[in-house]
Enzyme design. Structure first.
Site, PDB file in Angstrom:
ATOM      1  N   SER A  39       0.811  -1.210   0.000  1.00 54.91           N
ATOM      2  CA  SER A  39       0.000   0.000   0.000  1.00 54.91           C
ATOM      3  C   SER A  39       0.846   1.262   0.000  1.00 54.91           C
ATOM      4  O   SER A  39       1.590   1.526  -0.931  1.00 54.91           O
ATOM      5  CB  SER A  39      -0.973  -0.028   1.190  1.00 54.91           C
ATOM      6  N   HIS A  40       0.757   2.044   1.065  1.00 50.34           N
ATOM      7  CA  HIS A  40       1.408   3.341   1.150  1.00 50.34           C
ATOM      8  C   HIS A  40       2.815   3.253   1.727  1.00 50.34           C
ATOM      9  O   HIS A  40       3.452   4.282   1.955  1.00 50.34           O
ATOM     10  CB  HIS A  40       0.565   4.283   2.005  1.00 50.34           C
ATOM     11  N   LYS A  47     -11.341   0.655  -0.893  1.00 46.54           N
ATOM     12  CA  LYS A  47     -11.309   2.102  -1.062  1.00 46.54           C
ATOM     13  C   LYS A  47     -10.695   2.407  -2.419  1.00 46.54           C
ATOM     14  O   LYS A  47      -9.998   1.570  -2.997  1.00 46.54           O
ATOM     15  CB  LYS A  47     -10.545   2.780   0.069  1.00 46.54           C
ATOM     16  N   ASP A  54      -0.743   1.665  -4.105  1.00 46.23           N
ATOM     17  CA  ASP A  54      -1.615   0.728  -4.811  1.00 46.23           C
ATOM     18  C   ASP A  54      -2.912   1.357  -5.298  1.00 46.23           C
ATOM     19  O   ASP A  54      -3.777   0.665  -5.818  1.00 46.23           O
ATOM     20  CB  ASP A  54      -1.918  -0.488  -3.939  1.00 46.23           C
ATOM     21  N   ASP A  63      -1.823   6.876  -3.339  1.00 47.14           N
ATOM     22  CA  ASP A  63      -0.780   6.057  -2.725  1.00 47.14           C
ATOM     23  C   ASP A  63      -0.273   4.967  -3.661  1.00 47.14           C
ATOM     24  O   ASP A  63      -0.631   4.916  -4.839  1.00 47.14           O
ATOM     25  CB  ASP A  63      -1.281   5.466  -1.410  1.00 47.14           C
ATOM     26  N   ASP A  80      -5.445   3.027  -3.687  1.00 47.96           N
ATOM     27  CA  ASP A  80      -6.724   3.033  -2.966  1.00 47.96           C
ATOM     28  C   ASP A  80      -6.890   4.242  -2.039  1.00 47.96           C
ATOM     29  O   ASP A  80      -7.973   4.477  -1.524  1.00 47.96           O
ATOM     30  CB  ASP A  80      -6.934   1.728  -2.190  1.00 47.96           C
ATOM     31  N   ARG A  81      -5.836   5.031  -1.837  1.00 48.36           N
ATOM     32  CA  ARG A  81      -5.935   6.206  -0.965  1.00 48.36           C
ATOM     33  C   ARG A  81      -5.810   7.486  -1.781  1.00 48.36           C
ATOM     34  O   ARG A  81      -5.215   7.488  -2.870  1.00 48.36           O
ATOM     35  CB  ARG A  81      -4.839   6.178   0.111  1.00 48.36           C
TER      36      ARG A  81
END
Length: 570
Positions: free
Chosen positions: A121-122, A395, A296, A294, A298-299
């Protein structure tokens, strides 16, 4: 003659317990002999169970370092375990929202049984950075607790895995690759374009012609200028296709759109610290909206002209309040909204005004999945820059950007005007978060143990700082517990809460998204009524300073962590 299946002896690795969003560790850990193979075998056994034989999975990730090697392992282990098909993003690349969509839409008329996402992710990437593997279920969402618990239990006892070592698949090229596996049967790998299906989904949700008119200046008489930062993460190809090819935006206003295995040495977390260049450029006043995404995809972080920061809690509430601006929701019954417990309650006020239900869940998108599947919520979000809806079960950063552009096209106002009017209507839920990253795990656990033991004594007490006094609300000084209203499952120890009589809150959590050490998150929020005009528009740090000082004192942050300041302030 088919490809042989090799039964390979192995031993358990300590610590393969999925966190909030899968297993995340440093790259060198995943590079250990059999480490990745063990975890993939555990995913297939626990995640698919009796459905494993003949199952179909989607595979992809954010392109970070080790993704290609891990994709190759997943293909070989899946073939040996009797899966019938993998749908793999070209080069093993898919944003998390795009992968969720592919699971939900099915493949060639057949149900897809889940997916494996390769992302941290982030978190930073590269040879010494972070890597992660996450399993999503057939609804397209992250595996619930009982599945991740089963995965972990298998990793503690595993003594062998199955692998088709000699299978070679060129997943850098779109196409169908077919194999015969000895003693198992036929196995297919469909390598697909990573972008097309997701772009088609966004076209179905939003009014692209109207957004294009906004950007071109046809709605307001002047061009609407955006500045978007993909941070060398997964959104780059999606943003380029949607904003430039579909909506006519200037490609020069898209930053860092080429995904890189190490995110070019950056930290792909869309906040005011790690997206500093975007923030600085917005402050020049040359752009009307800025957004960052981010690793991947999703943010998201949303900014208005002159760097006006939209708090994620407010972003969720504004989208919910303007839900009818989005064509997708005009044809669907909206029953409610949801937010994670640490997220400020701005969306609660919107739900109340609309006569809708609102749900407060633990942190982790998996807790929204049951509510969406049951038709109870349409939009949900987390303060950690996550916003989404029931179009998928993750998300979705690009969706959030397009939601804002759709609202802006309908209302023909600036970002700041929309948010300010929202506060004038509902009041303002002022919010900040302090992140203490990679602190000593023992000290972090001691802090939480110490603080939880103090909670009963806080009830009824007054706390003061900077001349401001707060009184703890009786019965809400606790460790948050959640009972899922759909299936009755219970999640305990989800964060320590201290709630004051005026609704102000202090929340303390250990994050489940790090790969090393521990991350302590401190959340502080307070409500300013709409009629308190003298304070309504003041800076958040000024309004919340007394509460922050109280929070740092009651938890003894510096004593337990040896940190004088947080790593990141949101």
């Amino acid at each position: 003659m088919g490809i042989a299946v090799v039964e390979t002896p192995t031993k358990p690795f300590a610590g393969q317990k999925p966190g909030t969003s899968g297993l995340r560790k440093r790259v060198p850990e995943f590079q250990q002999l059999n480490y990745t193979e063990n975890f993939v075998q555990a995913i297939l056994d626990a995640g698919l169970g009796s459905k494993k034989k003949g199952a179909q999975l989607v595979v992809g990730g954010d392109g970070r370092f080790l993704s290609m090697e891990a994709t190759n392992v997943i293909i070989k282990v899946s073939a040996a375990n009797g899966l019938s098909r993998l749908i793999v993003g070209q080069n093993g690349f898919l944003s998390t929202p795009a992968l969720s969509n592919l699971i939900r839409k099915g493949h060639e008329g057949r149900v897809v049984d889940g997916g494996i996402i390769l992302t941290a992710s982030h978190n930073p990437g590269g040879p010494k950075g972070d890597f992660g593997i996450k399993f999503n279920c057939e609804n397209g969402g992250p595996a619930p607790d009982h599945v991740t618990d089963s995965i972990y239990q298998i990793t503690t006892k595993i003594d062998k895995y199955l692998i088709a070592k000699d299978l070679e698949c060129d997943f850098t090229q779109v196409g169908r690759y077919e194999y015969d596996i000895d003693g198992v049967g036929h196995f297919t790998v469909d390598v697909i374009d990573s972008v097309t299906a997701y772009v088609d989904l966004m076209k179905d949700i939003f009014d692209f012609p109207k957004i294009k008119s906004l950007l071109a200046g046809e709605l307001t008489g002047h061009k609407f200028r955006v500045l978007l930062d993909s941070m060398h993460g997964a959104t780059g190809p999606y943003i380029s296709t949607i904003l430039v090819d579909c909506l006519g935006a200037d490609a020069n206003n898209l930053l860092r759109t080429v995904p890189k295995p190490d995110f070019a040495g950056g930290h792909p977390d869309p906040n005011l610290t790690y997206a500093k260049t975007l923030v600085e450029r917005l402050h020049t006043g040359e752009h009307d909206l800025g957004a960052a995404f981010d690793g991947d995809g999703d943010r998201n972080m949303i900014l208005g002209k002159n760097g006006f920061f939209v708090c994620p809690s407010d972003s969720l509430a504004v989208i919910a309040d303007n839900i009818d601006c989005i064509p997708y929701f005009r044809t669907r019954k909206v029953n409610g909204f949801a937010r994670s417990m640490p997220t400020a309650g701005a969306v609660d006020l919107v739900a109340k005004s609309k006569g809708l239900q609102v749900y407060e869940t633990p942190t982790g998108w998996k807790y929204f999945g049951n509510l969406m599947d049951a038709g109870r919520i349409a939009i949900c979000g987390e303060e950690s820059f996550g916003t989404g809806s029931d179009h998928i079960r993750e998300k979705d950063g690009v969706w959030a950007l397009l939601a804002w552009l759709q609202i802006l096209a309908e209302r023909k106002e600036t970002v700041e005007e929309i948010v300010s009017k929202h506060w004038q209507k509902y009041g303002r839920n002022v919010f900040t978060r302090y992140d203490y990253e990679n602190v000593d795990a023992a000290g972090a656990n001691l802090l939480m143990t110490f603080l939880e033991a103090q909670l009963p004594a806080f009830v009824g007490r007054d706390f003061s700082a900077n001349g401001v006094t707060y009184k703890v609300c009786v019965a809400v000084a606790d460790n948050f517990q959640y009972t899922d209203p759909v299936d009755g499952s219970v999640a305990t120890k989800q964060g320590l809460r201290i709630v004051f009589e005026d609704g102000s809150r202090l929340v303390f959590r250990l994050s489940g998204t790090g790969s090393a050490g521990a991350t302590i998150r401190l959340y502080v929020d307070s409500y300013i009524p709409s009629n308190d005009s003298s304070r309504l528009l003041l800076p958040a740090h000024e309004l919340l300073k007394p509460l922050v000082l109280i929070a740092l004192d009651v938890c003894k942050m510096e004593q337990f962590t040896n940190r004088k300041a947080p790593t990141v302030i949101t």
